[in-house]
Design a protein around this motif. Structure first.
Motif, PDB file in Angstrom:
ATOM      1  N   ILE A 252       0.957  -1.198   0.020  1.00 43.76           N
ATOM      2  CA  ILE A 252      -0.071  -0.057  -0.042  1.00 43.76           C
ATOM      3  C   ILE A 252       0.695   1.342   0.085  1.00 43.76           C
ATOM      4  O   ILE A 252       0.690   2.248  -0.765  1.00 43.76           O
ATOM      5  N   ARG A 253       1.893   1.275   0.763  1.00 43.31           N
ATOM      6  CA  ARG A 253       2.791   2.563   0.983  1.00 43.31           C
ATOM      7  C   ARG A 253       4.124   2.017   0.574  1.00 43.31           C
ATOM      8  O   ARG A 253       4.846   1.594   1.831  1.00 43.31           O
ATOM      9  N   GLN A 293       8.746  11.707   3.323  1.00 41.86           N
ATOM     10  CA  GLN A 293       8.410  10.314   2.748  1.00 41.86           C
ATOM     11  C   GLN A 293       9.476   9.810   1.364  1.00 41.86           C
ATOM     12  O   GLN A 293       9.299  10.642   0.349  1.00 41.86           O
ATOM     13  N   GLU A 324      -2.579   5.298   8.870  1.00 40.07           N
ATOM     14  CA  GLU A 324      -2.422   5.588   7.421  1.00 40.07           C
ATOM     15  C   GLU A 324      -2.368   4.537   6.252  1.00 40.07           C
ATOM     16  O   GLU A 324      -3.065   4.854   5.235  1.00 40.07           O
ATOM     17  N   VAL A 325      -1.807   3.844   6.481  1.00 39.68           N
ATOM     18  CA  VAL A 325      -1.759   2.663   5.441  1.00 39.68           C
ATOM     19  C   VAL A 325      -3.126   2.127   5.313  1.00 39.68           C
ATOM     20  O   VAL A 325      -3.750   1.921   4.303  1.00 39.68           O
ATOM     21  N   ARG A 327      -5.995   3.655   5.953  1.00 41.79           N
ATOM     22  CA  ARG A 327      -6.769   4.563   5.329  1.00 41.79           C
ATOM     23  C   ARG A 327      -6.356   4.784   3.922  1.00 41.79           C
ATOM     24  O   ARG A 327      -7.719   4.642   3.185  1.00 41.79           O
ATOM     25  N   ASP A 328      -5.343   4.735   3.562  1.00 40.76           N
ATOM     26  CA  ASP A 328      -4.864   4.661   2.081  1.00 40.76           C
ATOM     27  C   ASP A 328      -5.556   3.284   1.285  1.00 40.76           C
ATOM     28  O   ASP A 328      -6.287   3.548   0.277  1.00 40.76           O
ATOM     29  N   LEU A 329      -5.661   2.217   2.156  1.00 41.66           N
ATOM     30  CA  LEU A 329      -6.083   1.049   1.519  1.00 41.66           C
ATOM     31  C   LEU A 329      -7.885   1.274   1.194  1.00 41.66           C
ATOM     32  O   LEU A 329      -8.251   1.065   0.217  1.00 41.66           O
ATOM     33  N   GLU A 331      -9.502   4.008   1.035  1.00 42.56           N
ATOM     34  CA  GLU A 331      -9.854   5.124  -0.064  1.00 42.56           C
ATOM     35  C   GLU A 331      -9.708   4.850  -1.110  1.00 42.56           C
ATOM     36  O   GLU A 331     -10.535   5.009  -2.241  1.00 42.56           O
ATOM     37  N   ARG A 332      -8.630   3.819  -1.356  1.00 37.28           N
ATOM     38  CA  ARG A 332      -8.458   3.357  -2.837  1.00 37.28           C
ATOM     39  C   ARG A 332      -9.804   2.523  -3.261  1.00 37.28           C
ATOM     40  O   ARG A 332     -10.262   2.530  -4.321  1.00 37.28           O
TER      41      ARG A 332
END
Lengths: 335, 275
Positions: A252-253, A293, A324-325, A327-329, A331-332
């Motif tokens: 993811i990140r 980052q 955060e990871v 959240r990214d997942l 949101e995608r």
């Protein structure tokens, strides 16, 4: 059951609910007397996974993802709409006594303790219903007491205990029959950090001592990171990831988070900021401390460059925070 | 579920139930004090019978006193509140905690309900027996067979009350609240069990209906046993006792089967919302 095969096996399992829908207001309420609108809520959609005996697995997903529904199916509370489920060699929804003897489900927001009686009475009740021999009961209770410090609180009516004390007693009541499979649904919700650590440590020790399998849902990523080498991610009823935690973070990140503390004078700040931006994405910068980052492929070269050109006093390299990871997942995957 | 496991756990379930009944003793006493309908009926029917015995069984004022004091006694010793528990626990998902334990939830409910009986008996027996002794002792039978039959009929009366409430409670799996159904059940119970008025005083068609429904075995039958089965004498009374006991327990068996079927089907619909 042979210990070599999976202790939990889920094959293309779906669970759909029929839910009643109506808008707010009196007219709508009266209208529902005549005609009711129902929708099918697809809580879980054809998920498959297997868990081996003794594994500790984190079950992650946003609210409404289908985690708790899946746990309830695994614990035999809900009948799956389709697919097959096996736990410890049993079909959960048949709720055979020998199956219930081997599992426990702890829900952080619900309790099994008798509200107006001391937890000691619930312990006695569970000894009887799980048919635990008195000697085994005494040994287990003594061990749980040692790990959780129950003796001071188990004779006080449940309603007079603090949340943390109650959760300790909930866990003890849930484990007195020494289950082989633990389903833990938000067991640390609402607890302070020190109590979270205590319970986390206790679950780990129980897992190591008895070889029990643990399937844990938690919104506290620290719980998952500390306890679960493997995570299963579910979102809107479908399986999104099944593997180890570093693998999830990498997929993811694919970045590292570099924190630097710099020395030097204020007039150097402009130059420092230029250098930082050349190497990676500058997440924060207050003139002395920067959070960057950097892609994992550029990490070695980038850090070496910064160490060469900037007055670095301190430097740490970490994975991005799990929150955060996740959240990214999610949101995608959002529509 | 294993019967032996349930039986082994039962004494502990009862012990915990008694501890809970003691914890809720104030609520229990208030609830018992609100069970006043038989006393109101007693006063009214004593006034009606003041001029002389009434109805096909020639009930006198003394008969009414004994009848309604016994009705109060039987009601308090055989009542159950399982419907409220089931309705709340199914709707809020608390039922999940019961379903996770390897003892059948209905076995646990029965123990919780039965466990309150000793405390209730402790509170109600002395007063009822004293009132019966003072105002209705001449109406109570001295036939040991009828007294024995009364003792035998009480567990059946409790089981019928409990199981019919469980049957209503199971409807919470299907509809949003089963309490409305209970009000229908309770109205029928009040009318057809003899709680409001002895069955022999009901109008013909209602009486005919009450005599074929199970409600009479929840109250009227045990009460009439201790009154010496008014209207029946000697061997006719003894033969009637046996056939009524058989019918009473046949109803228990029938309700048990109905409960088992409805419970099993209901569990498939259980959504465990909120838990």
């Amino acid at each position: 059951m042979a210990s070599s095969g999976p202790i939990i096996s889920v094959e293309r399992m779906s669970k759909h609910y029929r839910v009643h829908q109506r808008s707010a207001g009196l007219l709508s309420a009266l209208g529902s007397l005549v005609s009711r609108r129902h929708d099918i809520k697809r809580a879980v959609e054809e998920i498959s996974f297997a868990i081996s005996p003794g594994e500790r697995v984190g079950f992650l997903g946003p609210n409404g993802a289908g985690k708790t529904t899946t746990l309830k199916v695994l614990a035999g509370l809900l009948h799956p709409t389709s697919g097959s489920v096996q736990v410890a060699g049993f079909v959960p929804q048949r709720r055979e006594a020998r199956f219930l003897q081997q599992i426990t489900l702890v829900m952080g927001q619900k309790q099994q303790l008798l509200w107006d009686l001391p937890p000691a009475d619930t312990f006695q009740l569970n000894r009887a219903v799980y048919d635990v021999p008195q000697a085994v009961f005494n040994d287990t209770l003594a061990e749980l007491d040692r790990l959780l410090g129950l003796s001071a609180i188990s004779r006080i009516p449940t309603r007079q205990l603090s949340l943390g004390e109650r959760m300790k007693c909930e866990l003890a009541a849930a484990l007195l029959h020494r289950p082989r499979v633990l389903f833990l649904d938000e067991p640390t919700i609402g607890l302070d950090v020190s109590m979270q650590v205590t319970l986390r440590e206790f679950v780990r020790r129980y897992n190591e001592r008895f070889g029990a399998t643990v399937l844990l849902t938690s919104h506290y990523m620290d719980d998952v990171a500390a306890l679960c080498p493997r995570v299963i991610v579910i979102d809107r009823g479908t399986l999104r990831y099944d593997g180890d935690l570093p693998g999830l973070v990498r997929s993811i990140r694919p970045h590292k988070r570099v924190t630097l503390r710099l020395g030097g004078t204020p007039c150097d700040q402009g130059r420092a900021e230029d250098q930082l931006r050349r190497v990676g994405e500058l997440l924060s910068w207050d003139g002395t401390q920067a959070v960057l980052q950097i892609g994992k492929d550029q990490l070695r070269e980038g850090v070496a460059h910064l160490l060469g050109v900037l007055p670095v006093l301190d430097l740490t390299v970490e994975d991005p925070p799990l929150e955060e990871v996740m959240r990214d997942l999610f949101e995608r995957s959002a529509p | 579920m294993e019967i032996r496991r349930n039986l082994r756990a039962y004494p502990t379930l009862l012990r915990i139930g008694i501890a809970e009944a003691v914890a809720y003793r104030a609520e229990l006493i208030v609830w018992m004090l609100t069970t006043t309908l038989p006393l109101v009926s007693m006063v009214l029917w004593r006034a009606v019978a003041a001029e002389g015995p009434i109805g096909p069984e020639r009930f006198s004022a003394g008969d009414f006193t004994a009848y309604f004091l016994l009705a109060l006694l039987v009601r308090l010793l055989t009542s159950s509140w399982v419907l409220w528990e089931m309705n709340r626990e199914i709707r809020t998902g608390i039922m999940s905690q019961r379903l996770l334990r390897p003892v059948h939830p209905l076995v646990a409910y029965s123990a919780e309900n039965l466990a309150a009986t000793p405390l209730r008996a402790l509170l109600v027996l002395p007063v009822s027996l004293l009132l019966l002794y003072l105002y209705g002792r001449s109406e109570i039978t001295k036939d040991p067979l009828l007294v024995g039959a009364f003792v035998l009929s009480l567990p059946g009366a409790w089981a019928l009350t409990f199981l019919s409430m469980v049957l209503c409670g199971c409807l919470a799996f299907y509809i949003e609240s089963s309490l409305g159904i209970f009000h229908l059940w309770y109205t029928t119970y009040v009318l057809c069990s003899g709680y409001l008025v002895p069955l022999s005083l009901l109008p013909g068609p209602v009486r005919a209906l009450a005599e074929v429904l199970p409600f009479r075995y929840m109250l009227d039958f045990p009460v009439r046993l201790l009154l010496g089965l008014p209207g029946l004498q000697g061997s006719a009374a003894h033969a009637a006792v046996l056939s009524h006991l058989v019918v009473e327990y046949a109803y228990v068996a029938g309700l048990l089967i109905a409960v088992a079927l409805l419970w099993r089907a209901g569990l498939r619909r259980y959504a465990a919302f909120g838990a």
